[in-house]
Scaffold this active site. Structure first.
Site, PDB file in Angstrom:
ATOM      1  N   GLU A   7      39.627  34.416  34.480  1.00 16.21           N
ATOM      2  CA  GLU A   7      40.132  34.882  33.185  1.00 16.21           C
ATOM      3  C   GLU A   7      39.041  35.656  32.464  1.00 16.21           C
ATOM      4  O   GLU A   7      37.906  35.190  32.379  1.00 16.21           O
ATOM      5  CB  GLU A   7      40.556  33.688  32.311  1.00 16.21           C
ATOM      6  CG  GLU A   7      41.793  32.999  32.816  1.00 16.21           C
ATOM      7  CD  GLU A   7      42.294  31.904  31.874  1.00 16.21           C
ATOM      8  OE1 GLU A   7      41.820  31.831  30.719  1.00 16.21           O
ATOM      9  OE2 GLU A   7      43.160  31.127  32.302  1.00 16.21           O
ATOM     10  N   LYS A  28      40.719  33.531  41.089  1.00 15.50           N
ATOM     11  CA  LYS A  28      41.161  34.269  39.895  1.00 15.50           C
ATOM     12  C   LYS A  28      40.263  33.875  38.734  1.00 15.50           C
ATOM     13  O   LYS A  28      39.940  32.701  38.573  1.00 15.50           O
ATOM     14  CB  LYS A  28      42.629  33.953  39.565  1.00 15.50           C
ATOM     15  CG  LYS A  28      43.102  34.632  38.271  1.00 15.50           C
ATOM     16  CD  LYS A  28      44.616  34.641  38.138  1.00 15.50           C
ATOM     17  CE  LYS A  28      45.218  33.353  37.667  1.00 15.50           C
ATOM     18  NZ  LYS A  28      44.748  32.856  36.361  1.00 15.50           N
ATOM     19  N   GLU A  46      49.011  38.579  31.345  1.00 18.32           N
ATOM     20  CA  GLU A  46      49.804  37.483  30.782  1.00 18.32           C
ATOM     21  C   GLU A  46      50.135  37.766  29.314  1.00 18.32           C
ATOM     22  O   GLU A  46      49.233  38.064  28.518  1.00 18.32           O
ATOM     23  CB  GLU A  46      49.047  36.141  30.904  1.00 18.32           C
ATOM     24  CG  GLU A  46      49.849  34.979  30.297  1.00 18.32           C
ATOM     25  CD  GLU A  46      49.373  33.597  30.687  1.00 18.32           C
ATOM     26  OE1 GLU A  46      48.421  33.467  31.479  1.00 18.32           O
ATOM     27  OE2 GLU A  46      49.960  32.627  30.178  1.00 18.32           O
ATOM     28  N   ASP A  72      45.144  26.900  37.102  1.00 13.42           N
ATOM     29  CA  ASP A  72      44.631  25.749  36.336  1.00 13.42           C
ATOM     30  C   ASP A  72      45.695  25.255  35.354  1.00 13.42           C
ATOM     31  O   ASP A  72      45.496  24.264  34.661  1.00 13.42           O
ATOM     32  CB  ASP A  72      43.295  26.064  35.659  1.00 13.42           C
ATOM     33  CG  ASP A  72      43.384  27.173  34.632  1.00 13.42           C
ATOM     34  OD1 ASP A  72      44.454  27.816  34.516  1.00 13.42           O
ATOM     35  OD2 ASP A  72      42.372  27.425  33.936  1.00 13.42           O
ATOM     36  N   SER A  73      46.875  25.929  35.360  1.00 12.29           N
ATOM     37  CA  SER A  73      48.029  25.393  34.628  1.00 12.29           C
ATOM     38  C   SER A  73      48.404  24.020  35.173  1.00 12.29           C
ATOM     39  O   SER A  73      49.186  23.299  34.562  1.00 12.29           O
ATOM     40  CB  SER A  73      49.231  26.336  34.748  1.00 12.29           C
ATOM     41  OG  SER A  73      49.499  26.637  36.103  1.00 12.29           O
ATOM     42  N   ASP A  83      42.388  29.301  40.907  1.00 12.12           N
ATOM     43  CA  ASP A  83      41.799  29.616  39.599  1.00 12.12           C
ATOM     44  C   ASP A  83      40.387  29.080  39.475  1.00 12.12           C
ATOM     45  O   ASP A  83      40.109  27.944  39.868  1.00 12.12           O
ATOM     46  CB  ASP A  83      42.649  28.954  38.497  1.00 12.12           C
ATOM     47  CG  ASP A  83      43.453  29.968  37.712  1.00 12.12           C
ATOM     48  OD1 ASP A  83      43.058  31.141  37.664  1.00 12.12           O
ATOM     49  OD2 ASP A  83      44.499  29.566  37.153  1.00 12.12           O
TER      50      ASP A  83
HETATM   51  O1  KIV Z   1      47.138  28.932  35.627  1.00 12.60           O
HETATM   52  C1  KIV Z   1      48.133  29.618  35.866  1.00 12.60           C
HETATM   53  O2  KIV Z   1      49.179  29.134  36.326  1.00 12.60           O
HETATM   54  C2  KIV Z   1      48.060  31.040  35.597  1.00 12.60           C
HETATM   55  C3  KIV Z   1      49.328  31.829  35.668  1.00 12.60           C
HETATM   56  C4  KIV Z   1      50.161  31.544  34.475  1.00 12.60           C
HETATM   57  C5  KIV Z   1      49.077  33.266  35.849  1.00 12.60           C
HETATM   58  O3  KIV Z   1      47.016  31.528  35.309  1.00 12.60           O
END
Ligand code: KIV
Length: 295
Positions: A120, A118, A187, A49-50, A88
């Protein structure tokens, strides 16, 4: 350059940890980034989600929606059909109950084409993780600095510096492992605590800003390539190429050529095509010059 044609499996990933084979992961957000990373031999792709920061220009990852994630995951899946893709779960999709988590994860896999999701968070999302795993959805955990909670954490700070914090990180990692996560991203945690967690778990840890002792490493595509990344300087990022400068220079030369009427060149195939006798002749001249197949 290696190029695998079949995606990794979560069993293979666990074996990689046992055999001490380092795991490479990179973010990707679209068809070309995924295609290039796959051709370069990446083990895992993360549709992070970056993308909110590096592709959509938001300040944080909080505005990223499930639909945004699905849209980008689809493009990555088209670009890297032979690579294991993790998508994510965006803000609040893994923290408001098991049903929302299941439905959101299902959409990322069914519509987006992800192989895994993924999430968090630590022990507080153990129920959601366990429910997804029971439903056949592989889950990667993510602890330490969790950007979706940046306002709660109070900034992008290294985690695990205090003894109490370090202890909590280890407990979170163990809770995620017990809930069935197949790997965990660490992280921005200190190197000693990342090493301790890595040694205690039977599932792989993938570090970003977590030092040398994780089982694998992940970086953000735009950071690795200096591709107009909006992030402030990050100490742990290694830049492998500066494509931002290359792209800016190339566009600058194009603008200059247009302004000076240096492009198109005088004898561009278009002219020849205009002067051609028949449509077929014109198409073949234009197509040949352009590098495309003629119809
Ligand atoms: O969103 C993302 O790119 C991430 C990575 C930095 C692990 O969660």
């Amino acid at each position: 350059m290696s190029h695998s044609h079949r995606p990794l499996t979560i069993t293979k990933l666990k074996n990689m940890k046992q055999e001490g084979v380092p795991i490479s992961m990179l973010t990707a957000y679209d068809y070309p980034s995924a295609k290039l990373a796959e051709e370069a031999g990446i083990d895992l792709l993360l549709v992070g989600d970056s993308l909110g920061n590096v592709v959509l220009g938001y300040e944080t990852t909080i505005p990223v929606t499930l639909d945004d994630m699905i849209y980008h995951t689809k493009a990555v899946a088209r670009g890297a059909a032979g690579t294991f893709i993790v998508a994510d779960m965006p803000f609040m999709t893994s923290r408001v109950g098991v049903e929302t988590a299941l439905r959101s994860a299902a959409r990322l896999m069914q519509e987006g084409g992800a192989h895994a999701v993924k999430m968090e968070g630590g022990r507080e999302i153990a129920d959601e993780v366990a429910a997804c795993v029971r439903a056949g959805i592989p889950v990667m955990g993510h602890i330490g600095l969790t950007p979706q909670s940046v306002h709660q954490i109070g900034g992008y700070k290294v985690q695990g510096k205090l003894e109490q914090e370090a202890e909590r990180l280890l407990e979170d990692a163990l809770a995620l492992e017990s809930a069935g996560a197949f790997a965990i991203v660490l992280e921005l945690v200190t190197e000693p605590i990342a090493e301790k967690i890595t040694n205690r778990l039977s599932i792989p840890t993938i570090g970003i800003g977590a030092g040398r002792h994780c089982d694998g490493q992940v970086l953000v595509f735009h950071d690795l390539l200096q591709y107009a990344s909006p992030y402030r300087e990050k100490r742990f990022v290694k830049t492998y190429a500066d494509i931002g400068t290359t792209i800016r220079d190339a566009i600058g030369r194009y603008v200059g050529d247009v302004k000076q009427r240096a492009f198109p060149e005088q004898r561009h195939a278009f002219e020849a095509a205009t002067a051609a006798q028949s449509k077929d002749e014109a198409m073949s001249l234009y197509g040949a010059q352009d590098g495309r197949k003629t119809p």
